[in-house]
Design a protein around this motif. Sequence first.
Motif, PDB file in Angstrom:
ATOM      1  N   ILE A   6       0.834  -1.201   0.000  1.00 37.23           N
ATOM      2  CA  ILE A   6       0.000   0.000   0.000  1.00 37.23           C
ATOM      3  C   ILE A   6       0.871   1.253   0.000  1.00 37.23           C
ATOM      4  CG2 ILE A   6      -1.770   1.290   1.247  1.00 37.23           C
ATOM      5  CD1 ILE A   6      -2.743  -1.336  -0.006  1.00 37.23           C
ATOM      6  N   GLU A   7       1.940   1.229   0.782  1.00 36.28           N
ATOM      7  CA  GLU A   7       2.856   2.374   0.833  1.00 36.28           C
ATOM      8  C   GLU A   7       3.453   2.654  -0.540  1.00 36.28           C
ATOM      9  OE1 GLU A   7       7.192   3.425   2.811  1.00 36.28           O
ATOM     10  OE2 GLU A   7       5.748   2.253   3.998  1.00 36.28           O
ATOM     11  N   ASN A   8       3.923   1.607  -1.208  1.00 37.68           N
ATOM     12  CA  ASN A   8       4.511   1.776  -2.536  1.00 37.68           C
ATOM     13  C   ASN A   8       3.469   2.224  -3.555  1.00 37.68           C
ATOM     14  OD1 ASN A   8       7.110   1.052  -1.736  1.00 37.68           O
ATOM     15  ND2 ASN A   8       6.729  -1.137  -2.042  1.00 37.68           N
ATOM     16  N   LEU A   9       2.237   1.733  -3.397  1.00 35.13           N
ATOM     17  CA  LEU A   9       1.158   2.140  -4.296  1.00 35.13           C
ATOM     18  C   LEU A   9       0.842   3.628  -4.131  1.00 35.13           C
ATOM     19  CD1 LEU A   9      -0.919   1.283  -6.393  1.00 35.13           C
ATOM     20  CD2 LEU A   9      -2.446   0.609  -4.530  1.00 35.13           C
ATOM     21  N   LEU A  10       0.841   4.095  -2.893  1.00 32.99           N
ATOM     22  CA  LEU A  10       0.614   5.524  -2.645  1.00 32.99           C
ATOM     23  C   LEU A  10       1.710   6.374  -3.284  1.00 32.99           C
ATOM     24  CD1 LEU A  10      -0.451   5.475   1.130  1.00 32.99           C
ATOM     25  CD2 LEU A  10      -1.926   6.032  -0.807  1.00 32.99           C
ATOM     26  N   ARG A  11       2.934   5.954  -3.102  1.00 32.89           N
ATOM     27  CA  ARG A  11       4.062   6.719  -3.645  1.00 32.89           C
ATOM     28  C   ARG A  11       4.052   6.759  -5.172  1.00 32.89           C
ATOM     29  NH1 ARG A  11       8.009   7.577   0.367  1.00 32.89           N
ATOM     30  NH2 ARG A  11       7.851   6.197   2.179  1.00 32.89           N
ATOM     31  N   SER A  12       3.635   5.642  -5.778  1.00 33.71           N
ATOM     32  CA  SER A  12       3.688   5.548  -7.243  1.00 33.71           C
ATOM     33  C   SER A  12       2.455   6.149  -7.917  1.00 33.71           C
ATOM     34  CB  SER A  12       3.844   4.087  -7.671  1.00 33.71           C
ATOM     35  OG  SER A  12       2.746   3.298  -7.232  1.00 33.71           O
ATOM     36  N   SER A  13       1.367   6.316  -7.167  1.00 35.22           N
ATOM     37  CA  SER A  13       0.124   6.852  -7.749  1.00 35.22           C
ATOM     38  C   SER A  13       0.088   8.367  -7.566  1.00 35.22           C
ATOM     39  CB  SER A  13      -1.093   6.201  -7.091  1.00 35.22           C
ATOM     40  OG  SER A  13      -1.059   4.805  -7.234  1.00 35.22           O
ATOM     41  N   THR A  14       1.055   9.042  -8.162  1.00 35.89           N
ATOM     42  CA  THR A  14       1.198  10.490  -7.972  1.00 35.89           C
ATOM     43  C   THR A  14       1.449  11.199  -9.295  1.00 35.89           C
ATOM     44  OG1 THR A  14       3.541  10.107  -7.470  1.00 35.89           O
ATOM     45  CG2 THR A  14       2.055  10.383  -5.598  1.00 35.89           C
ATOM     46  N   ILE A  15       1.119  12.475  -9.292  1.00 32.08           N
ATOM     47  CA  ILE A  15       1.402  13.342 -10.433  1.00 32.08           C
ATOM     48  C   ILE A  15       2.328  14.458  -9.946  1.00 32.08           C
ATOM     49  CG2 ILE A  15       0.431  14.954 -12.108  1.00 32.08           C
ATOM     50  CD1 ILE A  15      -2.140  13.344 -12.033  1.00 32.08           C
ATOM     51  N   PRO A  16       3.571  14.520 -10.438  1.00 32.06           N
ATOM     52  CA  PRO A  16       4.491  15.584 -10.008  1.00 32.06           C
ATOM     53  C   PRO A  16       3.955  16.958 -10.404  1.00 32.06           C
ATOM     54  CG  PRO A  16       5.659  13.802 -11.123  1.00 32.06           C
ATOM     55  CD  PRO A  16       4.206  13.572 -11.361  1.00 32.06           C
ATOM     56  N   LEU A  17       4.054  17.904  -9.485  1.00 33.91           N
ATOM     57  CA  LEU A  17       3.599  19.264  -9.757  1.00 33.91           C
ATOM     58  C   LEU A  17       4.729  20.078 -10.378  1.00 33.91           C
ATOM     59  CD1 LEU A  17       1.658  19.974  -6.428  1.00 33.91           C
ATOM     60  CD2 LEU A  17       0.821  18.915  -8.539  1.00 33.91           C
ATOM     61  N   LYS A  18       4.379  20.923 -11.311  1.00 37.34           N
ATOM     62  CA  LYS A  18       5.375  21.716 -12.009  1.00 37.34           C
ATOM     63  C   LYS A  18       6.038  22.730 -11.082  1.00 37.34           C
ATOM     64  CE  LYS A  18       3.040  21.397 -16.501  1.00 37.34           C
ATOM     65  NZ  LYS A  18       2.382  22.162 -17.595  1.00 37.34           N
ATOM     66  N   SER A  19       7.317  22.948 -11.307  1.00 40.40           N
ATOM     67  CA  SER A  19       8.095  23.986 -10.601  1.00 40.40           C
ATOM     68  C   SER A  19       8.126  23.777  -9.093  1.00 40.40           C
ATOM     69  CB  SER A  19       7.529  25.387 -10.913  1.00 40.40           C
ATOM     70  OG  SER A  19       7.526  25.612 -12.295  1.00 40.40           O
ATOM     71  N   GLN A  20       7.964  22.516  -8.626  1.00 39.31           N
ATOM     72  CA  GLN A  20       8.041  22.214  -7.202  1.00 39.31           C
ATOM     73  C   GLN A  20       9.056  21.078  -7.022  1.00 39.31           C
ATOM     74  OE1 GLN A  20       4.809  23.816  -5.076  1.00 39.31           O
ATOM     75  NE2 GLN A  20       5.842  24.972  -6.681  1.00 39.31           N
ATOM     76  N   ASN A  21      10.022  21.248  -6.119  1.00 38.07           N
ATOM     77  CA  ASN A  21      11.013  20.198  -5.936  1.00 38.07           C
ATOM     78  C   ASN A  21      10.517  19.143  -4.946  1.00 38.07           C
ATOM     79  OD1 ASN A  21      11.698  20.981  -3.198  1.00 38.07           O
ATOM     80  ND2 ASN A  21      12.864  22.685  -4.067  1.00 38.07           N
ATOM     81  N   CYS A  22      11.297  18.083  -4.765  1.00 35.94           N
ATOM     82  CA  CYS A  22      10.834  16.955  -3.945  1.00 35.94           C
ATOM     83  C   CYS A  22      10.765  17.316  -2.472  1.00 35.94           C
ATOM     84  CB  CYS A  22      11.713  15.728  -4.158  1.00 35.94           C
ATOM     85  SG  CYS A  22      13.291  15.745  -3.294  1.00 35.94           S
ATOM     86  N   GLU A  49       9.415  19.880  -1.401  1.00 36.80           N
ATOM     87  CA  GLU A  49       8.135  20.573  -1.261  1.00 36.80           C
ATOM     88  C   GLU A  49       6.950  19.636  -1.485  1.00 36.80           C
ATOM     89  OE1 GLU A  49       9.184  25.011  -2.889  1.00 36.80           O
ATOM     90  OE2 GLU A  49       9.133  23.378  -4.353  1.00 36.80           O
ATOM     91  N   GLN A  50       7.114  18.689  -2.429  1.00 35.61           N
ATOM     92  CA  GLN A  50       5.993  17.839  -2.836  1.00 35.61           C
ATOM     93  C   GLN A  50       6.261  16.347  -2.741  1.00 35.61           C
ATOM     94  OE1 GLN A  50       5.025  17.527  -7.014  1.00 35.61           O
ATOM     95  NE2 GLN A  50       7.018  18.320  -7.620  1.00 35.61           N
ATOM     96  N   GLY A  51       7.507  15.930  -2.466  1.00 31.14           N
ATOM     97  CA  GLY A  51       7.806  14.503  -2.484  1.00 31.14           C
ATOM     98  C   GLY A  51       7.622  13.950  -3.876  1.00 31.14           C
ATOM     99  N   ARG A  52       6.833  12.862  -4.000  1.00 34.48           N
ATOM    100  CA  ARG A  52       6.572  12.264  -5.312  1.00 34.48           C
ATOM    101  C   ARG A  52       5.525  13.037  -6.102  1.00 34.48           C
ATOM    102  NH1 ARG A  52       7.968   6.832  -5.963  1.00 34.48           N
ATOM    103  NH2 ARG A  52       9.841   6.367  -4.777  1.00 34.48           N
ATOM    104  N   GLY A  53       4.763  13.886  -5.425  1.00 35.41           N
ATOM    105  CA  GLY A  53       3.720  14.636  -6.117  1.00 35.41           C
ATOM    106  C   GLY A  53       2.362  14.454  -5.472  1.00 35.41           C
ATOM    107  N   SER A  54       1.323  14.865  -6.202  1.00 35.51           N
ATOM    108  CA  SER A  54      -0.045  14.824  -5.684  1.00 35.51           C
ATOM    109  C   SER A  54      -0.714  13.495  -6.037  1.00 35.51           C
ATOM    110  CB  SER A  54      -0.849  15.979  -6.279  1.00 35.51           C
ATOM    111  OG  SER A  54      -2.089  16.110  -5.625  1.00 35.51           O
ATOM    112  N   ILE A  55      -1.431  12.927  -5.058  1.00 33.75           N
ATOM    113  CA  ILE A  55      -2.065  11.611  -5.219  1.00 33.75           C
ATOM    114  C   ILE A  55      -3.162  11.643  -6.279  1.00 33.75           C
ATOM    115  CG2 ILE A  55      -3.671  10.040  -4.075  1.00 33.75           C
ATOM    116  CD1 ILE A  55      -1.047   9.319  -3.215  1.00 33.75           C
ATOM    117  N   LYS A  56      -3.127  10.623  -7.170  1.00 30.71           N
ATOM    118  CA  LYS A  56      -4.177  10.429  -8.166  1.00 30.71           C
ATOM    119  C   LYS A  56      -4.231   8.947  -8.500  1.00 30.71           C
ATOM    120  CE  LYS A  56      -7.086  11.370 -11.559  1.00 30.71           C
ATOM    121  NZ  LYS A  56      -8.469  11.864 -11.334  1.00 30.71           N
ATOM    122  N   MET A  57      -5.322   8.300  -8.145  1.00 33.27           N
ATOM    123  CA  MET A  57      -5.448   6.869  -8.411  1.00 33.27           C
ATOM    124  C   MET A  57      -5.876   6.634  -9.861  1.00 33.27           C
ATOM    125  SD  MET A  57      -4.407   5.986  -5.554  1.00 33.27           S
ATOM    126  CE  MET A  57      -4.367   4.252  -5.992  1.00 33.27           C
TER     127      MET A  57
END
Length: 335
Positions: free
Chosen positions: A309-325, A327-335
């Motif tokens: 589940i942890e890996n699924l959360l991390r991989s189900s993301t969309i990186p946000l533009k002009s934001q480094n890790c 600030e956003q980690g892997r990005g915003s969650i989107k299943m």
Amino acid sequence: MLISKVILCVKKFALLSLLICLLALLVIQEGKTYDIDKLHVTAQGLDIKKYLGLYDMEYRNLSGNGVTIAIIDSGVQQHNDLSGSRIIKFVDFVNKKIESYDDNGHGTFIAGIIGANGKLVGIAPNSKFVVLKALDREGKTTYERLEESLEWIINNQIKYGIKIVNLSLGIDNFHPNNNDSLYKLFYKMKQMGVLVICSAGNSGPEKNTIVYPAESSDVITVGSVNNKMTYDYEDDTIMYTSSRGDSSGARSYLCKPDIVTFGADIFSLSYKDKGSYETLSGTSFSTAIVSGLSAVLMEKYPDMNNLFIENLLRSSTIPLKSQNCFEQGRGSIKM
């Protein structure tokens, strides 16, 4: 001739009656599917489940059924949208009371996001709660209360079937080393199959402001995005107040937060009376969204462990533009 006309009238009446019955059944079915008296939790007026992709066919019938979430917070107050049977255990580390209550409101708001099930519907409305009160009426906690709460979960995890821990709290300006007692407890919980989800904090936009204990590598740390009142991820930005990680100091090897999601103007339950609601902002509520989502994923994948589940959360993301890790980690969650 008269008999023929009578038979024809009877047939027409029977056909009309059948059509009326079928129409009534359709109306009833529509009522089950589209209940105008219900509202899902929102952010800036937008349906959070829609933003997360939880109305897609593979998720729409999931509700966190069979998943127990431990909420370490200020308690949970009785509310019309949160029946008492949903709380299978309440432990008070502040005032040592027996019955579930909330003298601050933070915990009730969190519980509503995760699993309200009345006029307001949360992310996982059929999940169960273990509520541990570690925040006082002013919303403050201590190291000792947090340690006591985590130890209680470890000792009772099997008894109550706890799969997720929601920690929407923290202690500011405290950066322990890797031998910290709470970090050791997080590691042990991870080995036991428990997914721990922590809020990043609300001390942004400065760097190195992730609140303790969310810097632990054994927890999912959640920051907040401002969705600009649209469902489009393209215009999302990190909320100004969302805490950032340390991109240059001793902890620069840790890219925290891990993920981000809605955090602005969240609509959930108020503790002030049994039928009230309110709107609040912050990473605490982003964390509750991820906890509810995790419960849905655990229902969908009952044979998979917390690491999946942890890996699924991390991989189900969309990186946000002009934001480094940081600030956003892997990005915003989107299943």
